[in-house]
Motif scaffolding. Structure first.
Motif, PDB file in Angstrom:
ATOM      1  N   LEU A 103       0.830  -1.211   0.000  1.00  0.00           N
ATOM      2  CA  LEU A 103       0.000   0.000   0.000  1.00  0.00           C
ATOM      3  C   LEU A 103       0.868   1.267   0.000  1.00  0.00           C
ATOM      4  O   LEU A 103       0.477   2.272  -0.594  1.00  0.00           O
ATOM      5  CB  LEU A 103      -0.929   0.003   1.213  1.00  0.00           C
ATOM      6  N   GLU A 104       2.032   1.214   0.605  1.00  0.00           N
ATOM      7  CA  GLU A 104       2.892   2.399   0.647  1.00  0.00           C
ATOM      8  C   GLU A 104       3.299   2.824  -0.766  1.00  0.00           C
ATOM      9  O   GLU A 104       3.329   4.020  -1.074  1.00  0.00           O
ATOM     10  CB  GLU A 104       4.144   2.143   1.491  1.00  0.00           C
ATOM     11  N   ASP A 105       3.618   1.865  -1.623  1.00  0.00           N
ATOM     12  CA  ASP A 105       3.964   2.197  -3.007  1.00  0.00           C
ATOM     13  C   ASP A 105       2.793   2.863  -3.724  1.00  0.00           C
ATOM     14  O   ASP A 105       2.983   3.787  -4.531  1.00  0.00           O
ATOM     15  CB  ASP A 105       4.385   0.935  -3.770  1.00  0.00           C
ATOM     16  N   ILE A 106       1.605   2.401  -3.432  1.00  0.00           N
ATOM     17  CA  ILE A 106       0.421   2.979  -4.070  1.00  0.00           C
ATOM     18  C   ILE A 106       0.213   4.409  -3.575  1.00  0.00           C
ATOM     19  O   ILE A 106      -0.136   5.312  -4.356  1.00  0.00           O
ATOM     20  CB  ILE A 106      -0.819   2.107  -3.785  1.00  0.00           C
ATOM     21  N   VAL A 107       0.429   4.635  -2.273  1.00  0.00           N
ATOM     22  CA  VAL A 107       0.321   5.989  -1.711  1.00  0.00           C
ATOM     23  C   VAL A 107       1.321   6.919  -2.397  1.00  0.00           C
ATOM     24  O   VAL A 107       0.990   8.053  -2.784  1.00  0.00           O
ATOM     25  CB  VAL A 107       0.564   5.969  -0.190  1.00  0.00           C
ATOM     26  N   LEU A 108       2.562   6.437  -2.556  1.00  0.00           N
ATOM     27  CA  LEU A 108       3.586   7.263  -3.202  1.00  0.00           C
ATOM     28  C   LEU A 108       3.239   7.553  -4.659  1.00  0.00           C
ATOM     29  O   LEU A 108       3.450   8.672  -5.159  1.00  0.00           O
ATOM     30  CB  LEU A 108       4.949   6.564  -3.107  1.00  0.00           C
ATOM     31  N   GLN A 109       2.707   6.550  -5.365  1.00  0.00           N
ATOM     32  CA  GLN A 109       2.358   6.751  -6.767  1.00  0.00           C
ATOM     33  C   GLN A 109       1.194   7.727  -6.906  1.00  0.00           C
ATOM     34  O   GLN A 109       1.175   8.579  -7.808  1.00  0.00           O
ATOM     35  CB  GLN A 109       2.004   5.420  -7.424  1.00  0.00           C
ATOM     36  N   ALA A 110       0.219   7.619  -5.994  1.00  0.00           N
ATOM     37  CA  ALA A 110      -0.897   8.560  -6.006  1.00  0.00           C
ATOM     38  C   ALA A 110      -0.396   9.983  -5.813  1.00  0.00           C
ATOM     39  O   ALA A 110      -0.817  10.921  -6.503  1.00  0.00           O
ATOM     40  CB  ALA A 110      -1.904   8.193  -4.916  1.00  0.00           C
ATOM     41  N   ARG A 111       0.532  10.144  -4.895  1.00  0.00           N
ATOM     42  CA  ARG A 111       1.077  11.467  -4.636  1.00  0.00           C
ATOM     43  C   ARG A 111       1.890  11.973  -5.836  1.00  0.00           C
ATOM     44  O   ARG A 111       1.836  13.155  -6.173  1.00  0.00           O
ATOM     45  CB  ARG A 111       1.969  11.406  -3.382  1.00  0.00           C
ATOM     46  N   GLU A 112       2.598  11.053  -6.494  1.00  0.00           N
ATOM     47  CA  GLU A 112       3.397  11.442  -7.659  1.00  0.00           C
ATOM     48  C   GLU A 112       2.514  11.962  -8.787  1.00  0.00           C
ATOM     49  O   GLU A 112       2.836  12.941  -9.458  1.00  0.00           O
ATOM     50  CB  GLU A 112       4.242  10.259  -8.137  1.00  0.00           C
TER      51      GLU A 112
END
Length: 435
Positions: A402-411
């Motif tokens: 989920l952390e990778d998804i959070v980072l991608q959403a922010r990107e």
């Protein structure tokens, strides 16, 4: 300097009042002295707000000292006192106004029985001030102020047994007596000498410097890690660029931290010439700053376990905040390598907003030109953050990925995608495909 000292004493009513009260009841042959670095710093007209008040009584005994302090307490002239110290007694004295706290000790002489601070025979009964001065480290630290009674109050004079005033004028750091004897008695004095050079503007007298060069590497390892790291850090926060160079030139660095040799810089000035360190440079930044060149040498991609191993070594040397140092260096590596990830802006934002963010930015900016790091991205006016809870509501599972998804959403937000439905669709398509 004498006028400065006179004015300083005049502005210390608690000190002079205690001296007068004490001398009125203590045996007449037992003179009272103000000793230690406070006298030196007053004569140098330095800030003394953080100095200790160290008083010394000559030609007395522990019994006489305890009796006099008990009388002063019964009279209400001091609030409390208690004894500390094993090898020789030191009394902590407290006043009702709590304005200052003084240490009162007997004059003592010491006989070294081997290399190292713990190998001493101490004698403190009936010792004169001159005998005490002979065991001090440097002439500028053997300056005493003697208090005496006068008809109209309290008087004082400066006692200089080893030409300390002359050395103060020339800013010369000279050992009391034989330099080899003084340094071998407590090799930490070697590191203290380097601190005085950078903290107070002294220069090493030739025989003292020769002893340091000849015996420093041999004697420093006999000192406890706690005392070494404390003295090292006090010196580095004053002037890291120059002080670190002296540790290398005098062959003291490997002696102080042999296990850190693979990680610490080899050149005298590891800090780039155009880099400026803040005035309030903190103790916690000393080792991260010195360890950054090692990270650059491995392209900010240390081998697995290297930072964990480094943390263990820092811990073994009792260096403060070893876990924080490891986290800070790991974050610096992530910041330097952010362009190798799908979300460089998000990584930068996350790291610089973390608990070590301020220090991470400092290290990055200090070394960026030296090691070709590109400028940090301008991440002003951040868009409202998409939380992990929102992603879960969109259908993503609360698992490690989920952390990778959070980072991608922010990107996606940093790249200009503002529509939440569009971000949701792109994330669902991307991470469903990856799954």
């Amino acid at each position: 300097p004498m006028r400065i000292l006179h004015q300083w004493i005049y502005n210390q009513p608690s000190l002079t009042r205690f001296a007068q009260d004490f001398l009125e009841i203590h045996p007449a042959e037992s003179n009272l002295y103000l000793v230690g670095g406070l006298v030196r710093d007053v004569l140098l007209n330095l800030d003394t707000s953080n100095n200790d008040y160290d008083l010394m009584v000559e030609q007395s005994t522990e019994e006489e000292l305890s009796r006099s302090l008990a009388i002063l307490k019964d009279k209400g002239q001091i609030n409390a006192f208690f004894k500390v110290g094993k090898s020789f007694p030191v009394y902590k004295i407290q006043f009702r106004d709590r304005a200052i706290e003084m240490d009162l000790a007997l004059a003592r002489k010491e006989r070294s029985t081997g290399i190292g601070h713990s190998q001493f025979e101490v004698e403190s009964s009936g010792i004169t001030a001159f005998e005490d001065a002979k065991r001090r480290d440097f002439t500028v630290n053997a300056l005493f102020v003697r208090f005496f009674q006068k008809q109209d109050g309290i008087g004082w004079n400066l006692i200089d047994s080893f030409e300390g005033q002359t050395d103060l004028k020339t800013r010369t750091l000279r050992a009391v007596g034989n330099a080899e004897d003084r340094m071998s008695e407590d090799p930490l004095r070697i590191l203290r000498a380097i601190r005085f050079v950078h903290q107070k503007g002294f220069h090493l007298e030739d025989s003292l410097k020769d002893v340091i060069l000849r015996y420093g590497r041999e004697w420093i390892p006999t000192v406890s890690p706690d005392r070494i790291q404390e003295e090292f850090l006090k010196t580095m926060v004053v002037d890291l660029k120059s002080a670190f160079g002296d540790y290398l030139r005098l062959n003291l660095l490997d002696a102080a931290f042999p296990k850190l040799k693979p990680f610490l810089p080899k050149k005298a000035n590891p800090i780039p010439e155009n880099a400026s360190l803040p005035v309030d440079f903190s103790v916690e930044l000393v080792f991260p700053t010195l360890l950054t060149p090692w990270l650059a040498g491995v392209n900010f991609q240390p081998s697995p376990g290297a930072l964990r191993n480094l943390e263990g070594i820092l811990r073994a040397y009792h260096i403060p905040s070893p876990r924080r140092t490891r986290t800070l260096l790991a974050n610096l590596c992530s910041l330097c390598c952010r362009d190798t990830t799908p979300y460089p802006h998000s990584i930068q934002e996350k790291i610089l907003n973390s608990a070590t963010g301020k220090d991470c930015r400092f290290l990055y900016e200090v070394y960026s030109a030296e090691y070709g790091m590109r400028e940090l991205d301008n991440l002003t006016n951040p868009p409202p953050r998409i939380s992990g809870q929102e992603l879960i509501a969109w259908g993503f599972k609360p698992c490690r990925g989920l952390e990778d998804i959070v980072l991608q959403a922010r990107e996606l937000q940093w790249q200009g995608t503002a529509n939440l439905e569009e971000i949701k669709e792109r994330l669902l398509a991307q991470f469903t495909d990856e799954t």
